[in-house]
Design a protein around this motif. Structure first.
Motif, PDB file in Angstrom:
ATOM      1  N   UNK A 193      19.457   2.931 -15.536  1.00 51.93           N
ATOM      2  CA  UNK A 193      18.763   3.685 -14.550  1.00 51.93           C
ATOM      3  C   UNK A 193      18.800   3.075 -13.127  1.00 51.93           C
ATOM      4  N   UNK A 194      19.293   4.137 -12.298  1.00 52.96           N
ATOM      5  CA  UNK A 194      19.512   3.514 -10.635  1.00 52.96           C
ATOM      6  C   UNK A 194      18.471   4.335  -9.836  1.00 52.96           C
ATOM      7  N   UNK A 195      17.723   3.760  -9.086  1.00 55.69           N
ATOM      8  CA  UNK A 195      17.146   4.324  -7.915  1.00 55.69           C
ATOM      9  C   UNK A 195      17.626   4.273  -6.790  1.00 55.69           C
ATOM     10  N   UNK A 196      17.534   5.216  -5.843  1.00 54.35           N
ATOM     11  CA  UNK A 196      17.591   5.181  -4.364  1.00 54.35           C
ATOM     12  C   UNK A 196      16.549   5.444  -3.747  1.00 54.35           C
ATOM     13  N   UNK A 197      16.026   4.620  -2.972  1.00 54.45           N
ATOM     14  CA  UNK A 197      14.880   4.871  -2.061  1.00 54.45           C
ATOM     15  C   UNK A 197      14.952   5.280  -0.780  1.00 54.45           C
ATOM     16  N   UNK A 198      14.370   6.715  -0.344  1.00 52.97           N
ATOM     17  CA  UNK A 198      14.407   7.022   1.182  1.00 52.97           C
ATOM     18  C   UNK A 198      13.288   6.937   1.966  1.00 52.97           C
ATOM     19  N   UNK A 199      12.126   7.148   1.571  1.00 46.97           N
ATOM     20  CA  UNK A 199      10.950   7.290   2.244  1.00 46.97           C
ATOM     21  C   UNK A 199       9.794   6.610   1.499  1.00 46.97           C
ATOM     22  N   UNK A 200       8.660   6.275   1.935  1.00 46.08           N
ATOM     23  CA  UNK A 200       7.579   5.706   1.352  1.00 46.08           C
ATOM     24  C   UNK A 200       6.680   6.920   1.081  1.00 46.08           C
ATOM     25  N   UNK A 201       5.746   6.696  -0.089  1.00 46.27           N
ATOM     26  CA  UNK A 201       4.908   7.602  -0.264  1.00 46.27           C
ATOM     27  C   UNK A 201       3.608   6.920  -0.627  1.00 46.27           C
ATOM     28  N   UNK A 202       2.320   7.517  -0.157  1.00 42.68           N
ATOM     29  CA  UNK A 202       1.052   6.929  -0.180  1.00 42.68           C
ATOM     30  C   UNK A 202       0.036   7.666  -1.127  1.00 42.68           C
ATOM     31  N   UNK A 252       0.907  -1.298   0.024  1.00 41.21           N
ATOM     32  CA  UNK A 252      -0.012  -0.096   0.048  1.00 41.21           C
ATOM     33  C   UNK A 252       0.797   1.170  -0.115  1.00 41.21           C
ATOM     34  N   UNK A 253       2.042   1.154  -0.424  1.00 44.64           N
ATOM     35  CA  UNK A 253       2.806   2.368  -0.699  1.00 44.64           C
ATOM     36  C   UNK A 253       3.153   2.373  -2.217  1.00 44.64           C
ATOM     37  N   UNK A 254       3.924   3.577  -2.627  1.00 50.79           N
ATOM     38  CA  UNK A 254       4.224   3.781  -4.020  1.00 50.79           C
ATOM     39  C   UNK A 254       4.942   2.677  -4.226  1.00 50.79           C
ATOM     40  N   UNK A 255       4.714   1.821  -5.754  1.00 45.42           N
ATOM     41  CA  UNK A 255       5.451   0.805  -6.283  1.00 45.42           C
ATOM     42  C   UNK A 255       6.884   1.089  -6.757  1.00 45.42           C
ATOM     43  N   UNK A 256       7.668   0.459  -6.836  1.00 51.15           N
ATOM     44  CA  UNK A 256       9.126   0.846  -7.319  1.00 51.15           C
ATOM     45  C   UNK A 256       8.753   1.136  -8.888  1.00 51.15           C
TER      46      UNK A 256
END
Length: 168
Positions: free
Chosen positions: A61-70, A20-24
Motif C-alpha cells: 500500500x502506497x500513500x501520497x499526501x497532498x493536504x492536511x485534514x483537521x 493536530x492534523x489527520x494522522x498517517x
C-alpha cells in the motif's frame, strides 16, 4: 459512465496526531473502512467471508499526501478497483480522499490478494463473490493482473541470521 463509489466520514479527535492534523495511520484506517463498505455494497459481506474462511490481504500500500485534514472535517473516500486477475485472486484498489469542498487530500494505491484462512495461502474467490466484484467494474476497463505483477512489487523479504540479534 459509472458513478464513482465513495464513503463519507468525519475526522475525530482520536484520528489526529501530535501536530493536530489527520494522522498517517488514520488515512489507512479511512481507506480500509471505505473498502469494506464497498465490498459489502457489492455483495461481499464479513459474514460471507467468515463462512468461506477467506479474507482480503494487502501486500503493498502506497500513500501520497497532498493536504492536511483537521478535527471535525468531513472526508470523502473514493474506492475503485483498478486492476484484477482473471480469477479475481489478485486485485488493486485506488482511493482518493477529499474535503467537502473538493480539495484532494491524499491518494492511496494498494495491491492485495484473497487469502484462505484455513490453507494460509492465496486463493481465488468463489464465483458468487467474484461476480459481486465484477459488478463494480462493469463498463470500465481495468488492468488485468497476474502473479508476475506480485513479483514486481517494490520490496521482498530478506531474512537475516538470528545470531545478529545476540550481538546487540
Amino acid at each position: 459512465m459509472q458513478k464513482l463509489y465513495f464513503q463519507k466520514t468525519v475526522v475525530r479527535w482520536s484520528d489526529l496526531d501530535a501536530n493536530r492534523h489527520l494522522a498517517n495511520s488514520s488515512f489507512s484506517n479511512f481507506t480500509s473502512y471505505a473498502r469494506i463498505a464497498f465490498l459489502r455494497d457489492f455483495g461481499v459481506t464479513m459474514k460471507d467471508l467468515g463462512q468461506l474462511q477467506m479474507g482480503p490481504a494487502i501486500l503493498h500500500e502506497q500513500f501520497s499526501y497532498f493536504k492536511e485534514a483537521y478535527e471535525g472535517e468531513e472526508i470523502y473516500i473514493t474506492v475503485e478497483i483498478d486492476g484484477m486477475s482473471d480469477d479475481g485472486m489478485i486485485y488493486s484498489f485506488l482511493h482518493n480522499l477529499y474535503r467537502e469542498d473538493g480539495t484532494h487530500l491524499c491518494q492511496s494505491k494498494l495491491v492485495g490478494v484473497w487469502f484462505s484462512l484455513t490453507d494460509r495461502k492465496m486463493k481465488a474467490p468463489p464465483t458468487a463473490l467474484l461476480e459481486g466484484l465484477k459488478k463494480s467494474i462493469a463498463n470500465r476497463e481495468v488492468k488485468v493482473l497476474s502473479k508476475s505483477d506480485l513479483k514486481n512489487l517494490p520490496a521482498f523479504p530478506q531474512n537475516i541470521d538470528p545470531s545478529f540479534f545476540k550481538q546487540l
